[in-house]
Design a protein around this motif. Structure first.
Motif, PDB file in Angstrom:
ATOM      1  N   ALA A 234       1.090  -1.394  -0.056  1.00 43.96           N
ATOM      2  CA  ALA A 234      -0.096   0.069  -0.129  1.00 43.96           C
ATOM      3  C   ALA A 234       0.941   1.243  -0.140  1.00 43.96           C
ATOM      4  CB  ALA A 234      -1.108   0.006   1.267  1.00 43.96           C
ATOM      5  N   TRP A 235       1.851   1.217   0.829  1.00 40.04           N
ATOM      6  CA  TRP A 235       2.783   2.186   0.725  1.00 40.04           C
ATOM      7  C   TRP A 235       3.577   2.609  -0.468  1.00 40.04           C
ATOM      8  CZ3 TRP A 235       8.011   3.478   0.462  1.00 40.04           C
ATOM      9  CH2 TRP A 235       8.540   4.654   0.808  1.00 40.04           C
ATOM     10  N   THR A 236       3.869   1.747  -1.306  1.00 39.43           N
ATOM     11  CA  THR A 236       4.652   1.782  -2.426  1.00 39.43           C
ATOM     12  C   THR A 236       3.734   2.266  -3.594  1.00 39.43           C
ATOM     13  OG1 THR A 236       5.860  -0.085  -1.842  1.00 39.43           O
ATOM     14  CG2 THR A 236       6.122   0.748  -4.136  1.00 39.43           C
ATOM     15  N   TRP A 237       2.537   1.909  -3.508  1.00 41.95           N
ATOM     16  CA  TRP A 237       1.619   2.188  -4.301  1.00 41.95           C
ATOM     17  C   TRP A 237       1.109   3.902  -4.303  1.00 41.95           C
ATOM     18  CZ3 TRP A 237      -3.171  -1.370  -6.015  1.00 41.95           C
ATOM     19  CH2 TRP A 237      -2.728  -2.464  -6.447  1.00 41.95           C
ATOM     20  N   LEU A 238       1.016   4.259  -2.833  1.00 41.11           N
ATOM     21  CA  LEU A 238       0.747   5.584  -2.795  1.00 41.11           C
ATOM     22  C   LEU A 238       1.873   6.516  -3.077  1.00 41.11           C
ATOM     23  CD1 LEU A 238      -0.925   5.807   0.726  1.00 41.11           C
ATOM     24  CD2 LEU A 238      -2.026   6.110  -1.481  1.00 41.11           C
ATOM     25  N   HIS A 239       3.144   5.799  -3.032  1.00 35.65           N
ATOM     26  CA  HIS A 239       4.194   6.665  -3.359  1.00 35.65           C
ATOM     27  C   HIS A 239       4.480   6.776  -4.783  1.00 35.65           C
ATOM     28  CE1 HIS A 239       5.080   6.930   0.953  1.00 35.65           C
ATOM     29  NE2 HIS A 239       6.160   7.857   0.614  1.00 35.65           N
ATOM     30  N   LYS A 240       4.120   5.580  -5.620  1.00 40.91           N
ATOM     31  CA  LYS A 240       4.162   5.670  -7.102  1.00 40.91           C
ATOM     32  C   LYS A 240       3.068   6.823  -7.459  1.00 40.91           C
ATOM     33  CE  LYS A 240       5.961   1.129  -7.953  1.00 40.91           C
ATOM     34  NZ  LYS A 240       5.922  -0.145  -8.973  1.00 40.91           N
ATOM     35  N   LEU A 241       2.021   6.689  -6.938  1.00 43.99           N
ATOM     36  CA  LEU A 241       0.771   7.643  -7.374  1.00 43.99           C
ATOM     37  C   LEU A 241       1.502   9.039  -7.106  1.00 43.99           C
ATOM     38  CD1 LEU A 241      -2.514   5.693  -6.371  1.00 43.99           C
ATOM     39  CD2 LEU A 241      -1.367   5.949  -8.768  1.00 43.99           C
ATOM     40  N   ARG A 242       2.208   9.062  -6.001  1.00 41.31           N
ATOM     41  CA  ARG A 242       2.523  10.620  -5.713  1.00 41.31           C
ATOM     42  C   ARG A 242       3.565  11.189  -6.568  1.00 41.31           C
ATOM     43  NH1 ARG A 242       2.343   8.865  -0.030  1.00 41.31           N
ATOM     44  NH2 ARG A 242       0.207   9.810   0.620  1.00 41.31           N
ATOM     45  N   CYS A 243       4.330  10.144  -6.959  1.00 37.53           N
ATOM     46  CA  CYS A 243       5.029  10.479  -8.254  1.00 37.53           C
ATOM     47  C   CYS A 243       4.695  11.106  -9.299  1.00 37.53           C
ATOM     48  CB  CYS A 243       6.130   9.409  -8.631  1.00 37.53           C
ATOM     49  SG  CYS A 243       7.076   8.778  -7.134  1.00 37.53           S
ATOM     50  N   ALA A 244       3.230  10.726  -9.724  1.00 42.14           N
ATOM     51  CA  ALA A 244       2.505  11.163 -10.664  1.00 42.14           C
ATOM     52  C   ALA A 244       1.928  12.577 -10.523  1.00 42.14           C
ATOM     53  CB  ALA A 244       1.576  10.148 -11.402  1.00 42.14           C
ATOM     54  N   MET A 245       1.693  12.950  -9.185  1.00 37.83           N
ATOM     55  CA  MET A 245       1.010  13.993  -8.771  1.00 37.83           C
ATOM     56  C   MET A 245       1.572  15.212  -9.260  1.00 37.83           C
ATOM     57  SD  MET A 245      -0.592  12.866  -5.277  1.00 37.83           S
ATOM     58  CE  MET A 245      -1.915  11.486  -5.190  1.00 37.83           C
ATOM     59  N   VAL A 246       2.828  15.436  -8.994  1.00 37.27           N
ATOM     60  CA  VAL A 246       3.551  16.662  -9.405  1.00 37.27           C
ATOM     61  C   VAL A 246       4.636  16.565 -10.230  1.00 37.27           C
ATOM     62  CG1 VAL A 246       4.476  18.891  -8.524  1.00 37.27           C
ATOM     63  CG2 VAL A 246       2.494  17.914  -7.184  1.00 37.27           C
ATOM     64  N   ARG A 247       4.908  16.817 -11.282  1.00 35.19           N
ATOM     65  CA  ARG A 247       5.886  16.493 -12.141  1.00 35.19           C
ATOM     66  C   ARG A 247       6.985  17.717 -12.336  1.00 35.19           C
ATOM     67  NH1 ARG A 247       2.309  15.292 -17.306  1.00 35.19           N
ATOM     68  NH2 ARG A 247       1.429  17.222 -16.257  1.00 35.19           N
ATOM     69  N   PRO A 248       8.181  17.859 -11.802  1.00 33.76           N
ATOM     70  CA  PRO A 248       9.013  19.035 -11.807  1.00 33.76           C
ATOM     71  C   PRO A 248       9.139  19.446 -13.278  1.00 33.76           C
ATOM     72  CG  PRO A 248      10.060  17.221 -10.650  1.00 33.76           C
ATOM     73  CD  PRO A 248       8.723  16.681 -11.222  1.00 33.76           C
ATOM     74  N   GLY A 249       8.985  20.689 -13.419  1.00 35.18           N
ATOM     75  CA  GLY A 249       9.240  21.231 -14.900  1.00 35.18           C
ATOM     76  C   GLY A 249       8.027  21.408 -15.488  1.00 35.18           C
ATOM     77  N   CYS A 250       6.902  20.797 -15.247  1.00 37.68           N
ATOM     78  CA  CYS A 250       5.751  20.767 -15.800  1.00 37.68           C
ATOM     79  C   CYS A 250       4.705  22.046 -15.203  1.00 37.68           C
ATOM     80  CB  CYS A 250       4.890  19.553 -15.914  1.00 37.68           C
ATOM     81  SG  CYS A 250       5.957  18.444 -16.759  1.00 37.68           S
ATOM     82  N   ASP A 251       3.752  22.426 -15.811  1.00 38.31           N
ATOM     83  CA  ASP A 251       2.848  23.280 -15.430  1.00 38.31           C
ATOM     84  C   ASP A 251       3.455  24.414 -14.171  1.00 38.31           C
ATOM     85  OD1 ASP A 251       1.181  21.304 -16.389  1.00 38.31           O
ATOM     86  OD2 ASP A 251       1.437  20.273 -14.608  1.00 38.31           O
ATOM     87  N   LEU A 252       4.407  25.159 -14.657  1.00 38.91           N
ATOM     88  CA  LEU A 252       5.059  26.103 -13.830  1.00 38.91           C
ATOM     89  C   LEU A 252       4.020  27.344 -13.372  1.00 38.91           C
ATOM     90  CD1 LEU A 252       8.455  26.569 -15.778  1.00 38.91           C
ATOM     91  CD2 LEU A 252       7.818  25.130 -13.785  1.00 38.91           C
ATOM     92  N   LEU A 253       4.215  27.808 -12.532  1.00 38.66           N
ATOM     93  CA  LEU A 253       3.452  28.711 -11.768  1.00 38.66           C
ATOM     94  C   LEU A 253       4.011  30.054 -12.559  1.00 38.66           C
ATOM     95  CD1 LEU A 253       3.693  28.298  -7.804  1.00 38.66           C
ATOM     96  CD2 LEU A 253       2.357  27.041  -9.718  1.00 38.66           C
ATOM     97  N   SER A 254       3.209  30.949 -12.583  1.00 39.27           N
ATOM     98  CA  SER A 254       3.373  32.318 -13.203  1.00 39.27           C
ATOM     99  C   SER A 254       2.513  33.428 -12.595  1.00 39.27           C
ATOM    100  CB  SER A 254       2.966  32.109 -14.739  1.00 39.27           C
ATOM    101  OG  SER A 254       1.715  31.853 -15.100  1.00 39.27           O
TER     102      SER A 254
END
Ligand code: ZN
Length: 319
Positions: A110-130
């Motif tokens: 369960a822990w690994t799944w949550l962490h894998k999903l979290r990796c997909a939640m915020v992608r560095p370099g994408c959708d930058l603030l402005s």
């Protein structure tokens, strides 16, 4: 075209079989139709049930290869159930909760799944603030106040960016940093905020130099003023207090330092989509990001967090 289930019965009806889950992944990964990852050819033929073969270079691939679902031995419908559960939890997901809901034997799964999903939640370099963005650091956890820029035993130093949206808050980004040096703070701003934006900070010595990197830097210095830092940078401080409350509420205040980045990503994902009227839309977004996120194994997650530091459990205290 955003196609997602509106409620639990629509979800159940839609994602009950492997074929249906796979078809959904296919649609989100290749919205314009299949593209061979090697040669770019769009002609393919199916091989057994899971693989597709490029007609031109004969490269075989699957819809899960190169995504967070790569090499999973678990049926995709369990993954979809996990994603549905994570995105429909109002306050956030804990590994214990996920384990209970899916009836998983191992807590580690369960822990690994949550962490894998979290990796997909915020992608560095994408959708930058402005636009105009407030940036400040804060300590999370511990009872004693930390001295600025210093490491403490029980606290973690994080940096937070919040877009100004009139008097309100737009999107946010945050991450754990080793120290409040210019190097750490600039790296965060560069991966979170689009060049050309106005970065509003206090007078801390770690911020000057942003102008050379293409930002408009606006510093409001506290000296000689009556306001507290939270009044000068109200949005970022509102976000920090919400984060602390969330860590206490969902994770009982006990989050390991070394995993804090993942929790920050989950909080950011939820916060940035807080006005979304449909939970199903969150599922859509998370699956969409999951099929464009590189796979991370349990070992990689643990290695990554070990490299950072092996620190004690963090006690989060509300202020
Ligand atoms: Zn090919």
């Amino acid at each position: 075209m955003e196609d997602y289930p509106r409620n639990l019965s629509e979800f159940d009806a839609r994602f009950g079989t492997e074929t249906a889950c796979r078809a959904y992944l296919f649609q989100l990964r290749w919205p314009e139709g299949f593209r061979c990852p090697l040669c770019g050819c769009s002609e393919s033929s199916p091989v057994r049930t899971v693989l597709v073969r490029c007609r031109k270079c004969r490269h075989q691939t699957s819809v899960t290869a190169g995504t967070i679902f790569q090499d999973t031995r678990t049926p995709l419908r369990f993954w979809f159930q996990a994603i549905w559960w994570v995105t429909t939890q109002k306050n956030g997901a804990s590994a214990l909760g996920l384990r209970r809901v899916l009836g998983l034997k191992q807590y580690q799964t369960a822990w690994t799944w949550l962490h894998k999903l979290r990796c997909a939640m915020v992608r560095p370099g994408c959708d930058l603030l402005s636009g105009r963005v407030e940036v400040d650091e804060a300590y999370v956890g511990g009872l004693e106040e930390g001295l600025r820029g210093r490491k403490t035993e029980t606290k973690a130093l994080i940096v937070v960016a919040a877009e100004e949206d009139g008097a309100g808050i737009g999107r946010i980004r945050m991450r754990l940093i080793a120290d409040a040096s210019a190097k750490s703070l600039h790296a965060f701003v560069e991966e979170s905020v689009a060049v050309g934006s106005i970065v509003h900070t206090d007078g801390w010595a770690g911020y000057p130099g942003l102008t050379d990197k293409g930002y408009v830097h606006e510093a409001t210095v506290l000296k000689g003023r009556k306001e507290s830092p939270s009044e000068l940078l109200p949005r970022v401080h509102r976000v920090i207090s919400l984060l602390k409350r969330w860590l206490i509420g969902t994770h009982q205040g006990a989050v390991s330092h070394k995993h804090l980045d993942y929790y920050l990503d989950e909080f950011t994902f939820r916060f940035n989509r807080r006005t979304s009227t449909s939970r199903g839309k969150l599922l859509f977004r998370l699956v969409q990001q999951a099929v464009t996120t590189e796979p991370a194994t349990y070992d990689a997650i643990v290695r990554k967090t070990r490299r950072r530091n092996d620190s004690p459990k963090l006690q989060v205290v509300a202020r």
